[in-house]
Design an enzyme around this catalytic site. Sequence first.
Site, short mmCIF file in Angstrom:
data_model
loop_
_atom_site.label_atom_id
_atom_site.label_comp_id
_atom_site.label_asym_id
_atom_site.label_seq_id
_atom_site.Cartn_x
_atom_site.Cartn_y
_atom_site.Cartn_z
N TYR A 127 11.92 -1.06 9.69
CA TYR A 127 11.21 -0.03 8.90
C TYR A 127 12.02 1.27 8.88
O TYR A 127 12.20 1.88 7.83
CB TYR A 127 9.83 0.19 9.54
CG TYR A 127 8.90 1.08 8.75
CD1 TYR A 127 8.08 0.55 7.75
CD2 TYR A 127 8.80 2.43 9.02
CE1 TYR A 127 7.20 1.36 7.03
CE2 TYR A 127 7.92 3.26 8.31
CZ TYR A 127 7.13 2.71 7.32
OH TYR A 127 6.26 3.51 6.62
N SER A 162 9.08 7.98 4.44
CA SER A 162 8.27 8.14 5.64
C SER A 162 8.95 9.19 6.51
O SER A 162 10.16 9.44 6.36
CB SER A 162 8.22 6.80 6.40
OG SER A 162 7.68 6.97 7.70
P1 NAD Z 1 -1.01 -0.45 2.50
O1 NAD Z 1 -0.78 -1.68 3.30
O2 NAD Z 1 -2.38 0.11 2.40
O3 NAD Z 1 -0.46 -0.66 1.00
C1 NAD Z 1 0.75 -1.32 0.76
C2 NAD Z 1 0.76 -1.77 -0.67
O4 NAD Z 1 1.97 -2.52 -0.91
C3 NAD Z 1 -0.40 -2.73 -1.02
O5 NAD Z 1 -0.82 -2.49 -2.35
C4 NAD Z 1 0.26 -4.11 -0.93
O6 NAD Z 1 -0.39 -5.11 -1.71
C5 NAD Z 1 1.63 -3.76 -1.48
N1 NAD Z 1 2.63 -4.77 -1.17
C6 NAD Z 1 2.98 -5.29 0.03
N2 NAD Z 1 3.92 -6.24 -0.13
C7 NAD Z 1 4.18 -6.32 -1.46
C8 NAD Z 1 5.04 -7.10 -2.25
N3 NAD Z 1 5.87 -8.03 -1.73
N4 NAD Z 1 5.04 -6.91 -3.60
C9 NAD Z 1 4.21 -5.99 -4.17
N5 NAD Z 1 3.37 -5.22 -3.46
C10 NAD Z 1 3.35 -5.39 -2.12
O7 NAD Z 1 0.01 0.63 3.09
P2 NAD Z 1 0.11 2.22 2.97
O8 NAD Z 1 -0.08 2.77 4.31
O9 NAD Z 1 -0.71 2.72 1.84
O10 NAD Z 1 1.67 2.38 2.65
C11 NAD Z 1 2.17 2.70 1.38
C12 NAD Z 1 3.59 3.25 1.54
O11 NAD Z 1 3.55 4.46 2.32
C13 NAD Z 1 4.52 2.30 2.28
O12 NAD Z 1 5.82 2.35 1.70
C14 NAD Z 1 4.56 2.89 3.68
O13 NAD Z 1 5.73 2.56 4.35
C15 NAD Z 1 4.46 4.37 3.37
N6 NAD Z 1 4.00 5.18 4.49
C16 NAD Z 1 2.78 4.96 5.04
C17 NAD Z 1 2.38 5.78 6.09
C18 NAD Z 1 1.04 5.62 6.74
O14 NAD Z 1 0.80 6.27 7.76
N7 NAD Z 1 0.15 4.82 6.21
C19 NAD Z 1 3.23 6.77 6.59
C20 NAD Z 1 4.47 6.95 6.00
C21 NAD Z 1 4.85 6.15 4.94
#
Ligand code: NAD
Length: 265
Positions: free
Chosen positions: A160, A147
């Site tokens: 985080y 991130s």
């Molecule tokens: P999201 O909530 O849409 O998806 C998260 C995924 O992780 C889902 O499939 C969920 O089921 C899975 N998950 C959660 N806990 C779990 C567990 N214990 N075991 C297995 N799977 C699990 O979130 P997102 O926004 O798509 O985020 C995905 C990644 O991108 C994350 O690591 C997040 O930190 C990172 N990220 C997101 C953003 C953003 O703006 N959305 C920005 C930077 C980084």
Amino acid sequence: MPQPYNLEGQAAVITGSTSGIGQHLAEALAKQGVNVILNGFGDAAQIEADRARIAAETGVKVLYHGADMTRPEEIADLVETARREFGRLDILVNNAGIQHVAPVDEFPPEKWDAIIAINLTSVFHATRAALPLMKAAGRGRVVNIASAHGLVASPFKSAYVAAKHGVVGFSKSAALEVAKQGITVNAICPGYVKTALVEAQIADQAKARGIAEDRVVEDVILAVQPSKSFITYDQLSGLLLYLVSDMGGGTTGAAYTVDGGWTAA
Ligand code: NAD
């Protein structure tokens, strides 16, 4: 027309791919002919519908494994499933992640533990299980979805930010270990993408700061993103496809931002 990425027939595991960024990245790989294993939580019927749809649209094998990223033995079994079903694991995308927003002195310790386990420690467990397969093949790609918070901080996100800085550091260290073995390890550092995780944060931030949700989007979330627009899924999959292709072979131990200029400020 040559296929620029040349990934057909490879196999990938994408953690946390039942929604948001992970699901899009899994689809992007499948569209390039990569057999994929989806992972994550959610409604079983919806997960099966998504699995079947991606398989039908792309013609690759799409499996689902429900490993909980807090359980090392389940993570090992996720990687073992790639070996058993596909006989190989070329690409590991460590993407699963959760968020919780609260001041340090009010941060629930169990939320801290869960964020460190899912966002950071699972990256170690999955990579640890995948590297022997990649070493045996003499080639491999590990891409960790960190991130912008792997490089800079924001208040109320201590767990985080700690976990994502850890992911960037882990990526560098692992990259050095396998640099001569045809394996690269990199981190992608996205800015804000409008997924379920961010939608939930908008509500949490509004509560933590005592302001309305539309003001959180303008004044808090996109305030740090100079482009003033959310990062798109395609902007992330473009970088992923580069990194996992042969073109990305010279890039390892890097933390690539896709953040609309956030960390340049
Ligand atoms: P999201 O909530 O849409 O998806 C998260 C995924 O992780 C889902 O499939 C969920 O089921 C899975 N998950 C959660 N806990 C779990 C567990 N214990 N075991 C297995 N799977 C699990 O979130 P997102 O926004 O798509 O985020 C995905 C990644 O991108 C994350 O690591 C997040 O930190 C990172 N990220 C997101 C953003 C953003 O703006 N959305 C920005 C930077 C980084």
